[in-house]
Design a protein around this motif. Structure first.
Motif, mmCIF file in Angstrom:
data_model
loop_
_atom_site.group_PDB
_atom_site.id
_atom_site.type_symbol
_atom_site.label_atom_id
_atom_site.label_comp_id
_atom_site.label_asym_id
_atom_site.label_seq_id
_atom_site.Cartn_x
_atom_site.Cartn_y
_atom_site.Cartn_z
ATOM 1 N N GLU A 88 -1.498 33.262 57.208
ATOM 2 C CA GLU A 88 -3.029 32.718 57.599
ATOM 3 C C GLU A 88 -4.005 33.007 56.973
ATOM 4 O O GLU A 88 -4.725 32.600 56.818
ATOM 5 N N ALA A 89 -3.848 34.506 56.414
ATOM 6 C CA ALA A 89 -4.891 34.989 55.486
ATOM 7 C C ALA A 89 -5.484 34.138 54.619
ATOM 8 O O ALA A 89 -6.241 33.984 53.978
ATOM 9 N N TYR A 94 -9.040 31.015 51.720
ATOM 10 C CA TYR A 94 -9.388 29.765 51.045
ATOM 11 C C TYR A 94 -10.712 29.055 51.483
ATOM 12 O O TYR A 94 -11.239 28.137 50.958
ATOM 13 N N GLN A 95 -10.582 29.087 52.953
ATOM 14 C CA GLN A 95 -11.888 28.263 53.349
ATOM 15 C C GLN A 95 -13.247 29.026 53.056
ATOM 16 O O GLN A 95 -14.248 28.433 53.056
ATOM 17 N N LYS A 96 -13.199 30.144 52.756
ATOM 18 C CA LYS A 96 -14.511 30.867 52.586
ATOM 19 C C LYS A 96 -14.462 30.996 50.885
ATOM 20 O O LYS A 96 -15.364 31.556 50.485
ATOM 21 N N GLN A 97 -13.761 30.193 50.019
ATOM 22 C CA GLN A 97 -13.614 30.083 48.813
ATOM 23 C C GLN A 97 -13.643 31.394 47.996
ATOM 24 O O GLN A 97 -14.228 31.744 47.245
ATOM 25 N N THR A 131 2.766 25.595 47.496
ATOM 26 C CA THR A 131 1.337 25.654 46.882
ATOM 27 C C THR A 131 0.860 27.250 46.743
ATOM 28 O O THR A 131 0.450 27.758 45.802
ATOM 29 N N PHE A 132 1.326 28.040 47.642
ATOM 30 C CA PHE A 132 1.297 29.353 47.622
ATOM 31 C C PHE A 132 1.769 29.955 46.260
ATOM 32 O O PHE A 132 1.628 30.715 45.851
ATOM 33 N N ALA A 133 3.058 29.469 46.119
ATOM 34 C CA ALA A 133 3.964 30.032 45.097
ATOM 35 C C ALA A 133 3.161 29.444 43.585
ATOM 36 O O ALA A 133 3.074 30.311 42.466
#
Length: 666
Positions: A88-89, A94-97, A131-133
């Protein structure tokens, strides 16, 4: 897989350095604090900072304790608990760039899944796990921490995400190449190509790996076939194909390949060598078949075929000897070809040269032997009263032209329709030296520069003369050629001269020379004096002449920390000569500096930024701006990439006025 656990051990060891030891109690307190903060305020930087601290504490305890211990079991349970919140973090930051924290939490998220303790556990893996990896994989690959990059690339592949899977295989293989584990690199490429058999980047790397290993020619042939289907005119691929045929002693197939390469690169002496050897060896093979044949008509047919190949080889062998008069094995092969075809006068002439080089002359009925491509060049001995054995020096193997992925300047070359018929270009790109180290990417530099001259500067192809890996005679011939053109134009033309290759100083450091491919820099009379080149170009009487020299004159090579003259421990600074006439000279380096390669882009660094500026401006750039750009870019990137100083120079000729900076190439 204990690598990640070992990293966590470092956290635990910091306790002995004066930091508080990690305990399950501390980890649990952070965990509980995170739960309270999330309940009270929702998602926030404060809550996720606490979450990350909890993750670090749990990971440190897990690494510092043994399986079965109470703290170990609780730490494992704690990591399973914080795991989904780490995902979730990732979305939150990501949304906060916030790229740094996005990457930090993505790496932590993936690390948990890679722990040995989590094998067999059911973790609620996010659908964006791949994508995380990819995020830490990119971080570590670009940071040249290749051993770490492979872990995350493998995690991406295991995720089942197909979007970047081909790239993951490619970069994992490259990572193994960087850490010199070629066995694993080949395994990864094999896996990747089983899924993506037409992936050109993987094919090219696999071809390089297999060509170097020389232990699986069947697979190598399959990959070459697949690559050539996509790039039928690629000289590097064709060269690999030709060498593969030679290795299998399929001489006629090799001849077909090198004949094709000769059409593409008519001035390339290396190609001529291959043609000569392959035609000669085909003749030997048919001569042997004729000896073994029992039927007269079959014997006669084989003899005719042998004579045909020997006849073809004689011209090619003579071409090689014209540039390399000391190439004793080529001389011996030529003598045997003359003997078989009954050319008595030719045999007598070449035997005189062979005797002068200290070898026994070839007799009319000399035994035929196959010729290896990596031949030897004899060193003439000083005449003596008694016959003495003549020393032989084995040349360095000709550099294999690597198949490469395209550089950024190799793609999308700008095209201008405006014709620039009054400009003529001479390109000399010396890459494959017989007696000294090769110059990486020199021929590629010359090829791509020629493309820019034609497409971007609008110069007709017939105005562009290319000379690749040539000896002194051909270098002089290249200058004579442009002299003839200038005479025909009565000087009313513009000239561009480009050179990529070795430059050398003389022993006093007073003169600079261009190094032909048949010289070694020890006998300066076999080299092309730079000041003589300037005088020759000035004598053209052209309206304007622009010279680009991607070479240095210190005795250093493009390859790091190598010198052409190994006994010379330091580079020699050559005194700069005044440039005559209406000429502007762009030189890749100053004084005792090295003109280095830009390995990331497969070009000389000077040439890369020259081409980059031509691409950026579509050729509409004046010489002053071009010089400033190349000088500043090379000076900075050489420090960043090679940790060396390389400062290009721009020198106007004595005949240029103050407005030379405004001149353009088109």
């Amino acid at each position: 897989m204990r690598t990640i656990k070992n990293i966590f051990v470092l956290l635990a060891l910091t306790a002995s350095a004066g930091l508080p030891a990690q305990t399950i109690k501390t980890a649990t307190e952070y965990h509980e604090a995170f739960v309270r903060q999330l309940a009270q305020s929702g998602q926030s930087m404060t809550a996720y900072n606490t979450l990350y601290q909890s993750y670090q504490e749990y990971a440190a305890v897990l690494a510092a304790t043994s399986p079965g211990a109470t703290d170990h079991t609780q730490a494992k349970a704690g990591l399973k608990s914080v795991f989904p919140y780490l995902g979730e973090a990732v979305y939150y930051y990501y949304q906060k760039q916030d790229k740094q924290r996005t990457l930090m939490f993505a790496e932590a998220y993936v690390d948990i899944t890679l722990l040995d303790e989590m094998r067999g556990e059911t973790l609620p893996v996010d659908q964006q796990y791949g994508t995380f990896a990819w995020m830490p994989a990119t971080k570590y690959y670009n940071g040249k921490q290749y051993d770490k990059a492979v872990r995350y690339l493998q995690a991406y592949i295991n995720s089942g995400n197909a979007e970047r899977r081909a790239n993951a295989y490619y970069y994992m293989a490259r990572s193994y190449v960087h850490i010199q584990d070629n066995v694993r690199a080949r395994q990864v490429l094999q896996q990747g190509l089983s899924l993506y058999p037409d992936d050109l980047a993987m094919l090219e790397m696999a071809i390089n790996q297999l060509a170097e290993a020389k232990d699986d020619d069947a697979t190598l042939q399959r990959y070459i076939d697949a690559a050539i289907r996509q790039k039928p005119q690629d000289a590097g691929l064709l060269n690999f194909q030709g060498q593969l045929y030679e290795r299998a002693q399929q001489w006629e197939k090799a001849i077909t390949v090198y004949n094709r390469l000769r059409q593409m690169q008519p001035q390339n002496l290396t190609v001529v060598r291959h043609q000569a050897v392959d035609n000669y060896n085909a003749g030997v093979s048919y001569a042997w078949k004729a000896d073994e044949a029992e039927k007269k008509n079959v014997k006669k047919q084989y003899q005719q075929q042998a004579s045909s190949f020997f006849t073809a080889s004689t011209k090619l062998l003579n071409d090689v000897l014209a540039s390399e008069p000391l190439a004793i094995d080529y001389a011996t092969a030529l003598a045997r070809a003359y003997a078989y075809t009954g050319n008595v006068s030719g045999l007598e002439d070449i035997n005189k040269r062979i005797a002068g080089l200290g070898r026994k002359p070839v007799s009319q009925n000399s035994e035929l032997q196959l010729m290896a491509y990596d031949t030897q060049i004899a060193t003439p001995a000083t005449p003596a009263t008694d016959p003495q054995p003549y020393a032989q020096t084995a040349p360095q193997p000709a550099a294999r032209r690597s198949v490469r992925t395209l550089s950024t300047v190799d793609k999308d070359i700008p095209v201008n329709k405006t014709s620039n018929e009054n400009t003529f270009v001479t390109i000399i790109a010396n890459e494959r030296y017989a007696k000294v180290a090769a110059v990486p990417y020199a021929e590629h530099d010359g090829e791509v520069f020629a493309e820019y001259c034609n497409k971007t500067l609008g110069i007709p192809k017939e105005n562009i003369r290319k000379h690749f890996s040539v000896g002194l005679a051909d270098m002089i011939g290249a200058i004579d050629d442009i002299k003839g053109i200038a005479r025909a134009k009565q000087g009313r033309c513009n000239v561009i001269f480009y050179y990529a290759g070795h430059g050398v100083p003389d022993d006093d450091g007073k003169e600079a020379y261009l190094l032909p491919t048949d010289a070694d820099g020890r006998r300066m009379r076999l080299c092309y004096r730079l000041n003589e080149l300037y005088q020759d170009l000035a004598s053209l009487g052209a309206d304007n002449t622009t010279v680009f020299l991607d070479a240095c004159f210190s005795g250093a090579t493009r390859e790091k920390d190598k010198m052409l003259k190994q006994e010379r421990g330091v580079a020699i600074k050559v005194k700069e000569k005044d440039v005559p006439g209406r000429m502007v000279v762009f030189s890749a380096a100053s004084g005792s500096q090295t003109a280095a390669a830009y390995d990331d882009e497969h070009h000389g660094m000077f040439t890369y930024y020259l081409l980059e500026k031509l691409k950026e401006t579509k050729g509409n750039v004046d010489l002053g701006t071009l010089g400033e750009y190349v000088t500043s870019k090379v000076a900075l990137q050489s420090r960043l990439k090679n940790n060396k100083d390389q400062t290009p120079t721009v020198m106007p000729g004595a005949g240029m006025d103050g407005n030379w900076k405004k001149l353009r190439l088109r």
